[in-house]
Design an enzyme around this catalytic site. Structure first.
Site, short mmCIF file in Angstrom:
data_model
loop_
_atom_site.label_atom_id
_atom_site.label_comp_id
_atom_site.label_asym_id
_atom_site.label_seq_id
_atom_site.Cartn_x
_atom_site.Cartn_y
_atom_site.Cartn_z
N SER A 1 -9.48 2.09 3.08
CA SER A 1 -8.87 2.55 2.20
C SER A 1 -7.58 1.70 1.45
CB SER A 1 -7.86 3.61 2.98
OG SER A 1 -7.11 3.04 3.89
N LYS B 1 0.79 -1.22 -0.19
CA LYS B 1 -0.20 0.14 -0.02
C LYS B 1 0.79 1.19 -0.12
CE LYS B 1 -3.75 1.95 2.99
NZ LYS B 1 -4.56 1.89 4.21
N SER C 1 -9.52 -0.10 7.45
CA SER C 1 -9.03 -0.09 6.08
C SER C 1 -8.46 -1.21 5.49
CB SER C 1 -8.20 1.02 6.13
OG SER C 1 -8.72 2.27 5.79
N1 GLN Z 1 -12.77 4.67 6.52
C1 GLN Z 1 -12.37 5.14 7.83
C2 GLN Z 1 -11.93 6.56 7.56
O1 GLN Z 1 -11.82 7.10 6.56
C3 GLN Z 1 -11.16 4.17 8.15
C4 GLN Z 1 -9.90 4.34 7.36
C5 GLN Z 1 -8.72 3.55 7.80
O2 GLN Z 1 -8.83 2.61 8.32
N2 GLN Z 1 -7.48 3.87 7.28
O3 GLN Z 1 -11.16 6.86 8.54
#
Ligand code: GLN
Length: 476
Positions: free
Chosen positions: A144, A69, A168
């Site tokens: 994400s 990532k 994420s």
């Molecule tokens: N969707 C959540 C956010 O936007 C979690 C994102 C994540 O785990 N990095 O904060």
């Protein structure tokens, strides 16, 4: 016994070549990668073959092809966090997990798309491109770590690294029909992970099977003095745990996770999984996590507050892109940040700065921290009675592009089942538990006790072995 799906018998070069041609064939449809360095990957593969030929293989991950990532540092590679502000930043060092994986002989392959700075649940917040769900190209891959999930599901790498602050790793894993694991907070070093919300962030594996994730976790877990929150613990032998004979456990079903707002097909699949475990001699127990409804509001105070502080370093002075229009120091800051950050990142910085500002700090940040400890004690109470918890991973199957982009709150609700696990610092994983009538993947979440990864993995593997979901591949 090789429990993983990794093919370590064939030559690494021939496997790398096969993956490169797979990527060339499917990337125009998927868009998982922000960058791929074929020459570098092939030279890593060649080194792997040479080691193996000399009888010096480095272990079970030697020659395994791992996508990364774009939030995790690999020396000499671009680290953009899918943001314009870091568009041309090249990392001068390796993240702790990358050092470990290199030492284990893994081939690090490409930079995977994500929501900008890991803020989002659909990959639509990437400043650069869309990533498509391999099971339904008109739908999001989750986020994400959506690039990681899509690349694994479409066979563009053997497995991948993701990061998980509120879901994420698990949510995109569920959306793309793969396995994803968020470790206990502190088990995996955050050194070299671009920080979003430091008290929540964890790096974890995403793969096509439970054992694939276990093998990667085995390699990346463990103490690192460069991360002050890194735990000083002995890492258990997860692979040995997976080879042990099956033993029935007590599984908790939190009633708050099966209520309103959950898609009926998802609920049915997760309930069927619970029944399956019962049939294998496990005990099912309804439990309550009464502060669950506070998780989203608490997270959207704490995570943006920490983000607003962490992202202050991107100021146009040091390693970030500087606005060409700036004529004085103030403008270097404001124009560089204004041009460099996308809308969601700006929203988080504003929310976070507000929550931390004087006069509001106690009312928001301090209170959120208090409720956070209540959320954790709910879990700890439940774990007095059960070994693991079983819940849906997402409230809905993967949605269509654009469906939630105009409604941040609807997007935030996507993580309703995953966020508490980060707030409580617990390990959690998502694994495939079926498909909707429309053919979309459904994931279920297992949540373990602190440092209970081994038991969580064992429980997951019992389900995986009895079902064919993990071996199903999208027709691309
Ligand atoms: N969707 C959540 C956010 O936007 C979690 C994102 C994540 O785990 N990095 O904060």
């Amino acid at each position: 016994m090789n429990l993983t799906t990794f093919d370590t018998a064939s030559s690494s070069v021939s496997r790398m070549e096969a993956i490169i041609s797979r990527c060339n064939a499917v990337e125009p449809k998927i868009g998982a990668f922000l960058a791929r360095d074929e020459k570098d990957a092939l030279s890593q593969a060649k080194a792997s073959d040479e080691r193996r030929a000399a009888g010096r293989a480095l272990g079970p991950l030697d020659g395994v092809i791992l996508g990364v990532k774009d939030v995790i540092a690999v020396k000499g590679q671009r680290l953009s966090c899918a943001s314009k502000i870091l568009e041309n930043y090249v990392s001068p060092y390796d993240a702790h997990v990358v050092e470990k994986l290199k030492a284990a002989g893994a081939i690090l392959w490409g930079r995977l798309n994500m929501d900008e700075f890991a803020m989002g649940s659909s990959c639509e917040n990437s400043a650069f491109q869309k990533t498509h769900n391999p099971w339904a190209l008109d739908r999001i891959p989750g986020g994400s770590s959506g690039g990681s999930a899509a690349a694994v599901a479409s066979g563009e790498c053997d497995a991948a690294l993701g990061s998980d602050t509120g879901g994420s790793i698990r949510q995109p894993a569920a959306c793309c029909g793969i396995v994803g694991l968020k470790p206990t907070y502190g088990l995996v070093s955050r050194y070299g992970l671009a920080a979003f919300a430091s008290s929540l962030d964890q790096i974890g594996p995403m793969g096509r099977s439970v054992a694939d994730c276990a093998a990667i976790l085995q390699t990346i877990a463990g103490h690192d003095e460069r991360d002050s929150t890194s735990l000083k613990v002995d890492v258990p032998d997860y692979m040995a745990a997976l080879a042990e004979p099956e033993k029935p456990v007590t599984i908790g079903l939190p009633k708050e996770y099966f209520g309103e707002g959950i898609d009926p097909e998802i609920r049915a699949k997760v309930e069927a999984a619970a029944k399956f475990y019962e049939g294998r001699g496990c005990k099912l127990k309804e439990v309550s996590l009464p502060h669950s409804s506070c998780a989203i509001p608490v997270y959207y105070i704490i995570a943006p507050a920490e983000a607003s502080s962490n992202l202050a370093r991107y100021d146009g002075v040091r390693y970030t892109r500087r606005s060409a229009a700036a004529t004085n120091t103030d403008e270097v800051f404001s124009l560089s940040r204004g041009e460099g950050f996308g809308a969601e990142v700006k929203r988080r910085i504003l929310l976070g700065s507000y929550a931390l500002s004087s006069g509001y700090y106690d009312a928001y940040y301090v209170r959120a921290q208090k409720v956070r400890s209540l959320i954790r004690s709910d879990f700890m109470k439940a774990f007095e009675e059960v070994d693991v918890l079983l819940t849906p991973t997402t409230p809905q199957p993967p949605f269509r592009f654009g469906e939630k982009t105009d409604d941040p709150l609807a997007m935030y609700l996507e993580d309703i089942f995953t966020i508490s696990v980060n707030l409580a610092g617990l390990p959690g994983m998502s694994l495939p538990c079926g498909f909707t009538a429309a053919g979309l993947p459904v994931g279920m979440q297992l949540i373990g006790k602190p440092l209970g990864e081994a038991q969580m993995l064992q429980t997951a593997q019992v389900f995986e072995k009895a079902h064919e979901y993990a071996s199903m591949r999208p027709a691309l």
